[in-house]
Design a protein around this motif. Structure first.
Motif, short mmCIF file in Angstrom:
data_model
loop_
_atom_site.label_atom_id
_atom_site.label_comp_id
_atom_site.label_asym_id
_atom_site.label_seq_id
_atom_site.Cartn_x
_atom_site.Cartn_y
_atom_site.Cartn_z
N SER A 396 0.66 -1.32 -0.17
CA SER A 396 -0.14 0.00 -0.05
C SER A 396 0.74 1.21 0.06
O SER A 396 2.08 1.22 0.00
CB SER A 396 -0.98 0.06 1.24
OG SER A 396 -0.15 0.17 2.44
N ALA A 397 0.26 2.44 -0.09
CA ALA A 397 0.93 3.75 -0.19
C ALA A 397 1.41 4.00 1.14
O ALA A 397 2.47 4.54 1.32
CB ALA A 397 0.00 4.69 -0.84
N ASN A 398 0.53 3.69 2.28
CA ASN A 398 0.72 3.99 3.49
C ASN A 398 2.23 3.06 3.93
O ASN A 398 3.03 3.81 4.65
CB ASN A 398 -0.05 3.58 4.58
CG ASN A 398 -1.40 4.56 4.40
OD1 ASN A 398 -1.12 5.72 3.96
ND2 ASN A 398 -2.53 4.14 4.64
N SER A 399 1.99 1.99 3.54
CA SER A 399 3.29 0.99 3.79
C SER A 399 4.60 1.51 3.27
O SER A 399 5.79 1.82 3.85
CB SER A 399 3.17 -0.31 3.52
OG SER A 399 2.21 -0.77 4.12
N LEU A 400 4.62 2.27 2.09
CA LEU A 400 5.50 2.84 1.33
C LEU A 400 6.00 4.09 1.84
O LEU A 400 7.27 4.54 1.92
CB LEU A 400 5.12 3.27 -0.09
CG LEU A 400 6.51 3.71 -1.02
CD1 LEU A 400 7.38 2.71 -0.95
CD2 LEU A 400 5.62 3.84 -2.56
N ARG A 401 5.28 4.84 2.56
CA ARG A 401 5.48 6.13 3.25
C ARG A 401 6.03 5.72 4.52
O ARG A 401 7.06 6.57 4.84
CB ARG A 401 4.15 6.68 3.63
CG ARG A 401 4.41 8.15 4.22
CD ARG A 401 2.96 8.75 4.94
NE ARG A 401 2.06 9.22 3.92
CZ ARG A 401 1.99 9.99 3.02
NH1 ARG A 401 2.69 11.09 3.21
NH2 ARG A 401 1.08 10.06 1.97
N LEU A 431 -0.36 0.25 -8.87
CA LEU A 431 0.09 1.50 -8.31
C LEU A 431 -0.84 2.49 -8.68
O LEU A 431 -1.27 2.81 -9.79
CB LEU A 431 1.48 1.86 -8.89
CG LEU A 431 2.62 0.95 -8.50
CD1 LEU A 431 3.85 1.37 -9.03
CD2 LEU A 431 2.83 0.87 -6.86
N SER A 432 -1.23 3.59 -7.50
CA SER A 432 -2.26 4.23 -7.60
C SER A 432 -1.77 5.72 -7.45
O SER A 432 -0.69 5.71 -7.42
CB SER A 432 -3.24 4.13 -6.44
OG SER A 432 -2.54 4.47 -4.96
N ASP A 433 -2.44 6.74 -7.76
CA ASP A 433 -1.97 8.10 -7.65
C ASP A 433 -1.49 8.31 -6.10
O ASP A 433 -0.59 9.33 -6.01
CB ASP A 433 -3.18 9.21 -7.89
CG ASP A 433 -3.59 9.06 -9.38
OD1 ASP A 433 -2.69 8.65 -10.06
OD2 ASP A 433 -4.70 9.52 -9.61
N GLU A 434 -1.77 7.74 -5.03
CA GLU A 434 -1.60 7.69 -3.87
C GLU A 434 0.04 7.32 -3.77
O GLU A 434 0.93 8.06 -3.03
CB GLU A 434 -2.42 7.06 -2.89
CG GLU A 434 -2.01 7.41 -1.24
CD GLU A 434 -2.29 8.77 -1.02
OE1 GLU A 434 -1.63 9.45 -0.15
OE2 GLU A 434 -3.33 9.38 -1.60
N HIS A 435 0.35 6.42 -4.25
CA HIS A 435 1.78 5.87 -4.48
C HIS A 435 2.58 7.02 -4.96
O HIS A 435 3.66 7.17 -4.21
CB HIS A 435 1.87 4.37 -5.28
CG HIS A 435 1.48 3.27 -4.44
ND1 HIS A 435 -0.05 2.88 -4.58
CD2 HIS A 435 1.84 2.31 -3.53
CE1 HIS A 435 -0.37 1.89 -4.06
NE2 HIS A 435 1.01 1.06 -3.34
N PHE A 436 2.24 7.62 -6.08
CA PHE A 436 3.05 8.25 -6.67
C PHE A 436 3.32 9.70 -6.06
O PHE A 436 4.16 10.38 -6.08
CB PHE A 436 2.89 8.57 -8.37
CG PHE A 436 2.99 7.48 -8.97
CD1 PHE A 436 4.21 7.11 -9.39
CD2 PHE A 436 1.77 6.54 -9.29
CE1 PHE A 436 4.22 6.11 -10.24
CE2 PHE A 436 2.30 5.58 -10.05
CZ PHE A 436 3.48 5.27 -10.39
#
Length: 450
Positions: A396-401, A431-436
């Motif tokens: 997820s984008a949160n895990s990447l953060r 991959l979503s806009d949140e990831h980028f």
């Protein structure tokens, strides 16, 4: 009306125009008329072979590629209905032309030839071998620095024997064995042994021939070799030798892929010889019978802190013993690639105080909780880590953060960091806009590779 110039005078004029640095004037002369064109063409075709090569002249090296055009015409001629004897004579005359117009050769490659070409020269392998018997050939080949062979052994076998007598200053050698012929292995082993300054050696065997002779030829070069690459070699047993193997005092790079028989106990003495190794690459596919775990561990233990770059892809997984050897002995590692890892092993890498680790690449199997792993990795990222390459499931984008927070410490602090995701086209779509958005916030370079 233009004054006519006698052909003999015109030839002398245009030959004075030629330059090994520029052929523009000669190309212009092609457009004057048919006579000028007829005179100019032979000069242009001779030009690349008529000037002494300057080591720093890249343009001249490009021009010398015309030799391939000459050879390819021979292949075309062999496919025609011309008499076979005429084909062999033409081939020999082309070789004489090249040798007569060369001061020396520093690169020579024996490529696999077409079926028709080989058929035309069948039972006439002396035509190939006689290349080195041509006047001036020994002098031209004496300075050969790079030799690549991927040819049919029956056709080129006489050439190998003459190479052994003439070429003993080769720096780079790549040998591809394409038959079960013991004679070919013997000739190639002799060619390796006679070299006085061999630094880079690659041997690829597509037939899994018994290559014990080649192993001992390699050992004979232990004080000179800097890079050794072995693929699909079959080791049966060491031939009886009284003297010890000794150390490979200059070897920096060792690349092994699907070589059979290295799990035998008598190979451990060979593994103990790589004391100066800085780069070790080992690939063991699912098609191999047994992974030589003891051999690999012995190399890791012997090279120890000298190892700065390790790549291990072992099927079905990297064992506990092999993984522990990396943690215990290779503490100065800079670049580490380990595929088929378990999540807990990834965390151990991060917790092992690899203070000089700059690039870490890993892959984990199916069923992995990628979000959990990223969060665990974030707790203890090595300060030296600049690039991380991952092969795992969706996160997820949160895990990447969270991972970026542990890696970069603050937003915008990832300008010198890079993350590479090895994924398929299907997972790229996840991959979503949140990831980028997260990637942009932290300024980390982000690449996706299939």
């Amino acid at each position: 009306m233009a004054t006519k110039i006698p052909t003999e005078i015109l030839i002398k004029i245009l030959k004075n125009v030629q330059s090994f640095r520029s052929t523009k004037d000669l190309y212009s002369s092609l457009l004057v008329n048919r006579i000028w064109c007829k005179v100019t063409i032979p000069i242009l075709w001779e030009l690349p072979l008529g000037q002494e090569c300057h080591a720093d002249d890249k343009e001249l090296r490009k021009k010398s590629l015309c030799i391939r055009t000459y050879i390819s015409y021979q292949d075309y001629n062999s496919n025609s209905n011309n008499n076979k004897n005429e084909s062999r004579i033409l081939f020999r005359e082309m070789c004489k032309l090249i040798i007569n117009r060369c001061s020396y050769l520093n690169y020579f490659k024996l490529a696999r030839v077409t079926k028709n070409f080989s058929k035309n020269f069948d039972n006439y392998s002396d035509s190939i071998g006689s290349i080195l018997k041509l006047p001036g050939a020994p002098k031209v080949f004496k300075k050969l620095e790079t030799f690549i062979s991927e040819a049919n052994d029956e056709l080129y076998r006489p050439l190998y024997g003459l190479f052994t007598l003439i070429c003993n200053n080769i720096l780079n050698m790549e040998l591809k064995i394409n038959s079960y012929s013991y004679d070919q292995v013997q000739l190639l082993a002799k060619l390796i042994i006679v070299q006085k300054r061999l630094e880079n050696l690659t041997i690829i065997d597509n037939r899994y021939t018994d290559c014990n002779l080649l192993f001992w030829a390699i050992i004979s070069q232990k004080e000179k070799l800097k890079s050794l690459r072995l693929k699909k070699l079959y080791y049966n047993r060491y031939m009886e030798k009284l003297q010890p193997i000794g150390q490979f005092t200059s070897l920096q790079e060792l690349y092994i892929e699907n070589c059979y028989g290295l799990y035998n106990s008598d190979c451990l003495s060979l593994a103990s010889s790589f004391t100066q190794l800085s780069r070790f690459h080992y690939f063991h596919s699912s098609y191999s019978n047994k992974c030589p775990q003891r051999f690999i561990i012995k190399i890791l233990k012997t090279a120890n802190i000298n190892l700065r770059n390790i790549y291990l892809e072992l099927y079905p997984a990297i064992t506990f013993e092999t993984f522990s050897a990396i943690l215990n002995y290779c503490t100065k590692i800079i670049k580490l690639t380990l595929l088929n890892l378990r999540p807990e092993q990834v965390i151990e890498i991060f917790n092992n105080n690899f203070n000089e680790l700059r690039r870490f690449s890993f892959g984990c199997g199916k069923g992995l909780d990628a979000n959990k792993l990223l969060c665990q990795m974030a707790k203890n990222v090595p300060e030296s880590l600049e690039t991380i390459e991952i092969r795992m499931g969706i996160f997820s984008a949160n895990s990447l953060r969270k991972f970026f927070e542990g890696w970069c410490c603050c937003k915008g602090g990832g300008e010198n960091k890079k993350i590479i995701v090895k994924r398929t086209v299907q997972t790229w779509l996840t991959l979503s806009d949140e990831h980028f958005k997260v990637i942009e916030e932290y300024g980390v370079q982000f690449n996706i590779e299939e």
